[in-house]
Design an enzyme around this catalytic site. Structure first.
Site, PDB file in Angstrom:
ATOM      1  N   LYS A  84     -13.799   5.855   4.670  1.00  0.00           N
ATOM      2  CA  LYS A  84     -12.870   6.069   5.789  1.00  0.00           C
ATOM      3  C   LYS A  84     -13.709   6.436   7.012  1.00  0.00           C
ATOM      4  CE  LYS A  84      -8.559   7.334   3.569  1.00  0.00           C
ATOM      5  NZ  LYS A  84      -8.923   6.691   2.303  1.00  0.00           N
ATOM      6  N   ASP A 121     -11.923   1.391   4.549  1.00  0.00           N
ATOM      7  CA  ASP A 121     -10.489   1.631   4.433  1.00  0.00           C
ATOM      8  C   ASP A 121      -9.877   1.502   5.820  1.00  0.00           C
ATOM      9  OD1 ASP A 121     -10.692   2.218   1.740  1.00  0.00           O
ATOM     10  OD2 ASP A 121     -10.510   4.386   1.992  1.00  0.00           O
ATOM     11  N   GLN A 150      -3.599  -3.949   6.878  1.00  0.00           N
ATOM     12  CA  GLN A 150      -2.265  -3.493   6.451  1.00  0.00           C
ATOM     13  C   GLN A 150      -1.168  -4.473   6.879  1.00  0.00           C
ATOM     14  OE1 GLN A 150      -3.193  -0.269   8.884  1.00  0.00           O
ATOM     15  NE2 GLN A 150      -3.486   1.226   7.248  1.00  0.00           N
ATOM     16  N   ARG A 171      -9.467  -6.767   2.107  1.00  0.00           N
ATOM     17  CA  ARG A 171      -8.521  -6.152   1.165  1.00  0.00           C
ATOM     18  C   ARG A 171      -7.148  -6.093   1.840  1.00  0.00           C
ATOM     19  NH1 ARG A 171      -9.444  -0.122   0.720  1.00  0.00           N
ATOM     20  NH2 ARG A 171     -11.162  -0.590  -0.681  1.00  0.00           N
ATOM     21  N   LYS A 174      -0.288  -3.159   1.754  1.00  0.00           N
ATOM     22  CA  LYS A 174       0.961  -3.091   2.527  1.00  0.00           C
ATOM     23  C   LYS A 174       0.835  -2.080   3.667  1.00  0.00           C
ATOM     24  CE  LYS A 174       4.017  -4.635  -1.166  1.00  0.00           C
ATOM     25  NZ  LYS A 174       5.191  -4.328  -2.004  1.00  0.00           N
ATOM     26  N   GLY A 175       0.087  -0.997   3.445  1.00  0.00           N
ATOM     27  CA  GLY A 175      -0.054   0.050   4.474  1.00  0.00           C
ATOM     28  C   GLY A 175       0.565   1.343   3.984  1.00  0.00           C
ATOM     29  N   ARG A 275       0.085  10.827   0.323  1.00  0.00           N
ATOM     30  CA  ARG A 275       0.466   9.420   0.559  1.00  0.00           C
ATOM     31  C   ARG A 275       0.972   8.785  -0.734  1.00  0.00           C
ATOM     32  NH1 ARG A 275      -3.885   9.833   4.165  1.00  0.00           N
ATOM     33  NH2 ARG A 275      -5.432   8.967   2.740  1.00  0.00           N
ATOM     34  N   ARG A 276       0.372   9.166  -1.870  1.00  0.00           N
ATOM     35  CA  ARG A 276       0.832   8.604  -3.150  1.00  0.00           C
ATOM     36  C   ARG A 276       2.241   9.133  -3.476  1.00  0.00           C
ATOM     37  NH1 ARG A 276      -3.339   6.661  -1.780  1.00  0.00           N
ATOM     38  NH2 ARG A 276      -1.802   5.300  -0.877  1.00  0.00           N
ATOM     39  N   ALA A 278       4.504  10.042  -1.255  1.00  0.00           N
ATOM     40  CA  ALA A 278       5.440   9.474  -0.286  1.00  0.00           C
ATOM     41  C   ALA A 278       5.809   8.041  -0.636  1.00  0.00           C
ATOM     42  CB  ALA A 278       4.825   9.526   1.115  1.00  0.00           C
ATOM     43  N   GLU A 279       4.905   7.328  -1.308  1.00  0.00           N
ATOM     44  CA  GLU A 279       5.151   5.930  -1.637  1.00  0.00           C
ATOM     45  C   GLU A 279       6.223   5.752  -2.692  1.00  0.00           C
ATOM     46  OE1 GLU A 279       0.782   4.194  -0.939  1.00  0.00           O
ATOM     47  OE2 GLU A 279       1.293   4.815  -2.957  1.00  0.00           O
TER      48      GLU A 279
HETATM   49  P1  FAD Z   1       4.942  -1.109  -3.502  1.00  0.00           P
HETATM   50  O1  FAD Z   1       6.070  -2.014  -3.165  1.00  0.00           O
HETATM   51  O2  FAD Z   1       4.820   0.182  -2.755  1.00  0.00           O
HETATM   52  O3  FAD Z   1       4.941  -0.773  -5.036  1.00  0.00           O
HETATM   53  C1  FAD Z   1       5.116  -1.739  -6.041  1.00  0.00           C
HETATM   54  C2  FAD Z   1       5.114  -1.065  -7.390  1.00  0.00           C
HETATM   55  O4  FAD Z   1       3.836  -0.461  -7.613  1.00  0.00           O
HETATM   56  C3  FAD Z   1       6.083   0.083  -7.523  1.00  0.00           C
HETATM   57  O5  FAD Z   1       7.357  -0.345  -7.878  1.00  0.00           O
HETATM   58  C4  FAD Z   1       5.404   0.908  -8.600  1.00  0.00           C
HETATM   59  O6  FAD Z   1       5.626   0.328  -9.857  1.00  0.00           O
HETATM   60  C5  FAD Z   1       3.972   0.771  -8.264  1.00  0.00           C
HETATM   61  N1  FAD Z   1       3.510   1.825  -7.334  1.00  0.00           N
HETATM   62  C6  FAD Z   1       3.245   1.675  -6.014  1.00  0.00           C
HETATM   63  N2  FAD Z   1       2.812   2.835  -5.478  1.00  0.00           N
HETATM   64  C7  FAD Z   1       2.827   3.728  -6.470  1.00  0.00           C
HETATM   65  C8  FAD Z   1       2.498   5.104  -6.549  1.00  0.00           C
HETATM   66  N3  FAD Z   1       2.061   5.795  -5.490  1.00  0.00           N
HETATM   67  N4  FAD Z   1       2.635   5.722  -7.739  1.00  0.00           N
HETATM   68  C9  FAD Z   1       3.071   5.071  -8.825  1.00  0.00           C
HETATM   69  N5  FAD Z   1       3.414   3.752  -8.818  1.00  0.00           N
HETATM   70  C10 FAD Z   1       3.289   3.104  -7.663  1.00  0.00           C
HETATM   71  N6  FAD Z   1      -3.391   1.684   2.403  1.00  0.00           N
HETATM   72  C11 FAD Z   1      -3.879   1.834   3.642  1.00  0.00           C
HETATM   73  O7  FAD Z   1      -3.102   2.082   4.571  1.00  0.00           O
HETATM   74  N7  FAD Z   1      -5.222   1.717   3.892  1.00  0.00           N
HETATM   75  C12 FAD Z   1      -6.110   1.400   2.914  1.00  0.00           C
HETATM   76  O8  FAD Z   1      -7.311   1.296   3.186  1.00  0.00           O
HETATM   77  C13 FAD Z   1      -5.628   1.232   1.596  1.00  0.00           C
HETATM   78  N8  FAD Z   1      -6.448   0.923   0.571  1.00  0.00           N
HETATM   79  C14 FAD Z   1      -5.915   0.620  -0.642  1.00  0.00           C
HETATM   80  C15 FAD Z   1      -6.735   0.171  -1.669  1.00  0.00           C
HETATM   81  C16 FAD Z   1      -6.208  -0.299  -2.845  1.00  0.00           C
HETATM   82  C17 FAD Z   1      -7.109  -0.827  -3.901  1.00  0.00           C
HETATM   83  C18 FAD Z   1      -4.792  -0.278  -3.027  1.00  0.00           C
HETATM   84  C19 FAD Z   1      -4.163  -0.804  -4.277  1.00  0.00           C
HETATM   85  C20 FAD Z   1      -3.981   0.241  -2.068  1.00  0.00           C
HETATM   86  C21 FAD Z   1      -4.514   0.709  -0.876  1.00  0.00           C
HETATM   87  N9  FAD Z   1      -3.699   1.214   0.124  1.00  0.00           N
HETATM   88  C22 FAD Z   1      -4.214   1.388   1.383  1.00  0.00           C
HETATM   89  C23 FAD Z   1      -2.303   1.615  -0.170  1.00  0.00           C
HETATM   90  C24 FAD Z   1      -1.314   0.518   0.149  1.00  0.00           C
HETATM   91  O9  FAD Z   1      -1.225   0.341   1.541  1.00  0.00           O
HETATM   92  C25 FAD Z   1       0.083   0.863  -0.396  1.00  0.00           C
HETATM   93  O10 FAD Z   1       0.532   2.032   0.184  1.00  0.00           O
HETATM   94  C26 FAD Z   1       0.153   1.025  -1.909  1.00  0.00           C
HETATM   95  O11 FAD Z   1      -0.696   0.123  -2.562  1.00  0.00           O
HETATM   96  C27 FAD Z   1       1.585   0.764  -2.411  1.00  0.00           C
HETATM   97  O12 FAD Z   1       1.968  -0.558  -2.123  1.00  0.00           O
HETATM   98  P2  FAD Z   1       2.122  -1.702  -3.243  1.00  0.00           P
HETATM   99  O13 FAD Z   1       1.550  -2.949  -2.680  1.00  0.00           O
HETATM  100  O14 FAD Z   1       1.515  -1.257  -4.498  1.00  0.00           O
HETATM  101  O15 FAD Z   1       3.650  -1.997  -3.358  1.00  0.00           O
END
Ligand code: FAD
Length: 294
Positions: A84, A121, A150, A171, A174-175, A275-276, A278-279
């Protein structure tokens, strides 16, 4: 909230689901297991938003020590680092861009010497221009430096087009940050549609897409695009976070895919952990239950 969360000992159990320990020894044990199971990793030393140049230098030195350790353990080939830039000086009151770049160059040199790579990141939208600027500077000497982009941000369509060049490691995520309606899609469905569009652009280009998502629909669409474009398995990868969909991570590996697990460690876990939570509302319940159960 910070006082509540960090003050409760039982919290550690919940934090441990997402964070691979507080120190390099603990993280190294997690990494050795992942690599042993055929996964690859990208390691984040937790910390962000430093306002002090000596803290930024300490973060840089911690990354240098990590990379040395990965080489000694023989896992550097399958373990890169995620950084970061706000932990390396991006928000310093003075000489921010210069100090950030110097620190990032030192880490990139160490990654190269260890035989691995580094990915930047992406943090909140106010940092995107600065991060892409540092990426451009780094890629002159280290063309393999990757960046997270993102899908939720309106600007991403243009950024992805610019970044979709030969071998460019991008990478797509979604954000994770709460962003205003002036810069980002607020509706989850719109974010998903933007993700699919950006994934199509990357997959159809000569870039190296890193599909950072746990969303099964996104993974299925990625597979479809791989079929359509005839991409070889070593020209893209899937990425997921440590502690999320671990079974699916291994199933993808068993199917011949490259899967990189994002492994955060360190004691500055508050922002990442929040952040985890909140998701996903279920994570908040998991956390609250752990307080009651002890
Ligand atoms: P979602 O629609 O949010 O989730 C889909 C499914 O995944 C959910 O139904 C659930 O089953 C599972 N899931 C998702 N999140 C969680 C959770 N927290 N706990 C348990 N299960 C969950 N974001 C940034 O802004 N900047 C970055 O640099 C960044 N780097 C990342 C690197 C990696 C390798 C990954 C995987 C994510 C990163 N993220 C980053 C986070 C990303 O932006 C999302 O917030 C996060 O991945 C959740 O989105 P999703 O695509 O998994 O889909």
């Amino acid at each position: 909230m910070r006082g509540l969360i960090t003050g409760v000992p039982v919290t550690r159990r919940v934090v441990d689901r997402f964070v691979a320990g507080e120190n390099l020894d603990q993280a190294s044990a997690v990494l050795a297991d992942l690599v042993g199971e055929g996964l690859t990793a990208t390691v984040d030393r937790l910390g962000e938003d430093t306002l002090d140049a000596s803290d930024a230098a300490a973060t840089r030195d911690a990354y240098l020590a990590m990379l040395k350790r990965f080489a000694e353990l023989g896992i550097a080939g399958r373990t890169e680092v995620s950084v970061k830039l706000s932990a390396l000086g991006q928000k310093l009151p003075k000489d921010a861009a210069k100090i950030t770049l110097e620190n990032a160059v030192a880490i990139a040199e160490a990654a190269r010497d260890a035989g691995t790579t580094m990915t930047l990141d992406m943090e909140d939208h106010t940092t995107v221009d600065a991060t892409l600027g540092t990426l451009r500077d780094l890629r002159g000497e280290f063309p393999w430096v990757g960046v997270a982009i993102q899908a939720m941000l309106f600007r991403t369509e243009g950024d992805i087009t610019d970044l979709a060049t030969a071998g460019s490691r991008v990478r797509l995520v979604k954000g994770a940050y709460m962003e205003p309606a002036s810069v980002a899609h607020q509706d989850k469905h719109e974010v998903d549609k933007a993700y699919v569009r950006a994934m199509g652009t990357l997959m159809r280009s000569s870039a190296y897409p890193m599909i950072g998502s746990h969303d099964q629909r996104m993974i299925d669409i990625a597979h479809k695009l791989v079929g359509e474009t005839g991409r070889e398995p070593d020209t893209y990868e899937f990425q997921m976070l440590h502690g999320i969909r671990a079974t699916e991570q291994r199933a993808l590996v068993a199917g011949g895919e490259t899967v990189r697990v994002y492994v955060p460690f360190g004691d500055d876990w508050y922002g990442y952990f929040m952040r985890r939570l909140a998701e996903r509302p279920a994570n908040v319940m998991f956390f609250l239950n752990s307080l009651v159960k002890k």
